[in-house]
Design an enzyme around this catalytic site. Structure first.
Site, short mmCIF file in Angstrom:
data_model
loop_
_atom_site.label_atom_id
_atom_site.label_comp_id
_atom_site.label_asym_id
_atom_site.label_seq_id
_atom_site.Cartn_x
_atom_site.Cartn_y
_atom_site.Cartn_z
N ARG A 143 0.80 -1.23 0.00
CA ARG A 143 0.00 0.00 0.00
C ARG A 143 0.83 1.28 0.00
O ARG A 143 0.35 2.33 -0.40
CB ARG A 143 -0.88 0.01 1.26
CG ARG A 143 -2.27 -0.50 1.00
CD ARG A 143 -3.12 -0.32 2.20
NE ARG A 143 -2.46 -0.82 3.40
CZ ARG A 143 -3.04 -0.92 4.58
NH1 ARG A 143 -4.27 -0.51 4.73
NH2 ARG A 143 -2.41 -1.40 5.63
N LYS A 180 1.20 -19.20 5.66
CA LYS A 180 0.52 -19.63 6.86
C LYS A 180 0.51 -18.51 7.91
O LYS A 180 1.33 -17.60 7.77
CB LYS A 180 1.17 -20.89 7.41
CG LYS A 180 2.67 -20.65 7.75
CD LYS A 180 3.10 -21.28 9.01
CE LYS A 180 2.71 -20.57 10.24
NZ LYS A 180 3.63 -19.58 10.79
N HIS A 236 6.95 -23.48 5.59
CA HIS A 236 8.37 -23.46 5.18
C HIS A 236 9.17 -24.58 5.83
O HIS A 236 10.24 -24.93 5.36
CB HIS A 236 8.99 -22.08 5.38
CG HIS A 236 9.36 -21.75 6.79
ND1 HIS A 236 8.45 -21.27 7.69
CD2 HIS A 236 10.54 -21.85 7.46
CE1 HIS A 236 9.06 -21.07 8.85
NE2 HIS A 236 10.33 -21.41 8.74
N GLU A 296 12.60 -21.76 20.24
CA GLU A 296 13.19 -20.53 19.70
C GLU A 296 13.74 -19.68 20.83
O GLU A 296 13.16 -19.64 21.92
CB GLU A 296 12.13 -19.71 18.97
CG GLU A 296 11.57 -20.39 17.75
CD GLU A 296 10.63 -19.45 17.01
OE1 GLU A 296 11.15 -18.68 16.18
OE2 GLU A 296 9.42 -19.48 17.25
N ASP A 299 0.30 -20.54 15.46
CA ASP A 299 1.48 -20.08 14.72
C ASP A 299 2.43 -21.24 14.38
O ASP A 299 3.05 -21.24 13.33
CB ASP A 299 2.22 -19.01 15.55
CG ASP A 299 3.37 -18.36 14.80
OD1 ASP A 299 3.20 -18.08 13.59
OD2 ASP A 299 4.45 -18.14 15.40
N HIS A 341 3.73 -26.22 11.46
CA HIS A 341 5.08 -26.81 11.45
C HIS A 341 5.17 -28.11 12.26
O HIS A 341 5.69 -29.11 11.78
CB HIS A 341 6.11 -25.83 12.01
CG HIS A 341 6.14 -24.50 11.31
ND1 HIS A 341 5.88 -24.36 9.96
CD2 HIS A 341 6.39 -23.25 11.76
CE1 HIS A 341 6.00 -23.07 9.63
NE2 HIS A 341 6.29 -22.38 10.71
N LYS A 380 8.57 -19.58 22.41
CA LYS A 380 9.47 -18.45 22.16
C LYS A 380 10.25 -18.18 23.44
O LYS A 380 9.79 -18.49 24.53
CB LYS A 380 8.65 -17.22 21.80
CG LYS A 380 7.85 -17.43 20.51
CD LYS A 380 8.12 -16.33 19.52
CE LYS A 380 7.39 -16.53 18.23
NZ LYS A 380 8.27 -16.86 17.10
#
Ligand code: BG6
Length: 486
Positions: free
Chosen positions: A47, A145, A175, A213, A232, A237, A337
């Site tokens: 945009r 995703k 991925h 992570e 997520d 995954h 995380k």
């Protein structure tokens, strides 16, 4: 690697994180490797009112940061001739005319529309592309995703996209499937006869899948707070990794033969209903702590996170697959995380010998453990018991270890390099089919519903730990431990 035919890659969400940090560097690498022709084009679409030059400059900064030493100014300058930028408000029909003019005379060129925006925009973009007459027979669409927020919203998106593109033109990306190490897992399972007879109940005690992570939510606070770790990471995954671990050998490597087998696994997952979610899942959220010695803020202090958010940044759960092969073998899944390490690992613990005749080593881990590490390095390690040198017959665990990076001495392709080239080649093997996505959401939705029903708030863990204590208790109740906690 052979040069691909000319293509036009249209990147919606062109100024976003994924495009600038992953997709453009991936395309640059493939270009530098000689796989992308000078007649191909890569068009960022967003945009903002940016000039082509400003877009290229922005892309160069991100690519330099991401690629480090791999960034070569001359090669980048040649690659940037392929780049363009077009301002389009995804939801505004008239804006698509500008795209139309950029694509005129290119009907005979492979056209890849990559939707790297919120999935709530996918239907509008598809509709507008169709109205503007931009979807050719050589077109394909890539959907990032998480696709939808639950089974109903995913189905609605699939219906809209499916009304314009055929299923063979739709590339639903995960991925993780593009990672070299995931393909190696397929090679290990289906290229060797050795493991197949052992790959079943009665010989395997349990399987663990960890995707840990160190990073927090980075600049994606708003998206993450509405999403959470289950949607997520687990819905896509982790379930895809589970499928590859658990699927039956497909009859061929044909995309649908592989996807049929993955689908069977997803459909055989035992639903977590009602109070099951309290017993078999753990939600967590990090508070301030330190990762690798550096202090980091808690989730609630991160940018764009609601201060009383109950979104989970950690999930551990026990999955069971109701098939002859897997009945009674728990699959423990865990992701989060701000954990202690960046680590993606699949751990298969084999059964003990039925009747030990030697003194057992003092460890609670099984004698034979196969660890397939995907990140940060790629390796396969099998623990066996060997005789401790010296007198007596005392056994000791030793490792047969294969470091794949060291063995092949070559950089493996980044997941997006492979997947983007696959979309140009028209190879769907590493992408999710509509029914797979549906089955994954059908398993995940009741977990979210259960958390809501019982008002299951996330358990707090300190950033830099392995998650809440309840995660160790989840696996501990069955007499096991997470591999890294041994
Ligand atoms: C993405 C998630 O799909 O995967 C991110 O949206 C996560 O939250 C990322 O950080 C992890 O991918 P990788 O390849 O770095 O393990």
């Amino acid at each position: 690697m052979a040069t691909l035919p000319n293509f036009d890659m249209l990147l919606f969400g062109g100024t976003g994180d994924l495009v600038t940090r992953k997709l453009l560097p991936a395309l640059y690498r493939r270009y530098a490797a000689g796989q992308v022709t000078q007649e191909s084009r890569v068009i960022g679409i967003a945009r903002s009112g940016l000039s082509r030059e400003a877009y290229i400059a922005q892309a160069a900064t991100a690519a330099r940061e991401f690629l480090g030493k791999e960034f070569d100014a001359d090669k980048w300058s040649a690659f940037s001739k392929l780049l363009d930028y077009i301002k389009v408000d995804a939801a505004s029909e008239q804006d698509y005319a500008a795209l139309g003019s950029a694509l005129s005379d290119r009907e005979q060129v492979i056209r890849v529309f990559f939707f790297s925006t919120a999935s709530t925009l996918f239907a509008a973009i598809t509709g507008n592309l169709a109205k503007a007459g931009l979807v050719t027979t050589l077109s394909r669409v890539v959907l990032e995703k998480p696709l939808g927020n639950d089974v109903a919203s995913a189905e609605l998106i699939n219906q809209h996209v499916g009304a314009v593109f055929t299923e063979k033109q739709i590339y639903r990306i995960d991925h993780y499937l593009g990672k070299e190490a995931v393909q190696n897992l397929m090679a290990l399972r289906f290229g060797n006869a050795l493991f197949e007879p052992l790959w079943r109940r009665g010989l395997i005690k349990h399987v663990q899948i960890t995707v840990a992570e160190e990073l927090g939510v980075e600049r994606r606070g708003q998206f993450y707070d509405n999403t959470g770790a289950l949607r997520d990471m687990v819905q896509n995954h982790l379930l895809q990794l589970l499928c590859i671990m658990a699927m039956e050998p497909p009859a061929s490597s044909d995309p649908d033969a592989v996807r049929d087998e993955k689908l069977k696994v997803l459909r055989a997952l035992r639903p977590l209903r009602d109070r099951d979610v309290l017993i078999k899942t753990v939600r967590g959220q990090y508070k301030a702590g330190s990762v690798r010695g550096l202090p980091v803020p808690g989730y609630l202090e991160e940018a764009d996170i609601s201060p009383d958010s109950t979104t989970e940044t950690f999930v551990a759960l026990k999955a069971e697959i109701d098939t002859w092969r897997w009945a009674g073998v728990p699959f423990y899944l865990r992701t989060g995380k701000r954990l202690q390490d960046r680590l993606t690992e699949l751990v298969v613990t084999f059964d003990d010998v039925p009747h030990p005749i030697f003194e057992r080593p003092p460890t609670s881990e099984g004698a034979n453990v196969l660890v397939i590490r995907l990140q940060p390095d790629e390796s396969i390690t099998l623990t066996i018991l060997a005789k401790n040198p010296g007198e007596g017959m005392r056994l000791k665990p030793v490792s047969l270890a294969l470091d794949l990076g060291e063995t092949f001495k070559t950089r493996s392709l980044d997941a997006y390099e492979r997947l983007l080239m696959d979309t140009v080649k028209g190879n769907l093997t590493l992408f999710m089919r509509r029914d797979e996505l549906d089955a994954a959401w059908r398993w995940v939705d009741p977990i979210i519903a259960g958390w809501q029903q019982y008002d299951e708030r996330p358990k707090i863990y300190i950033a830099g730990s392995w998650g809440p204590a309840a995660s160790s208790a989840l696996i501990g109740r069955d007499g096991f431990e997470w591999h890294d906690e041994l």
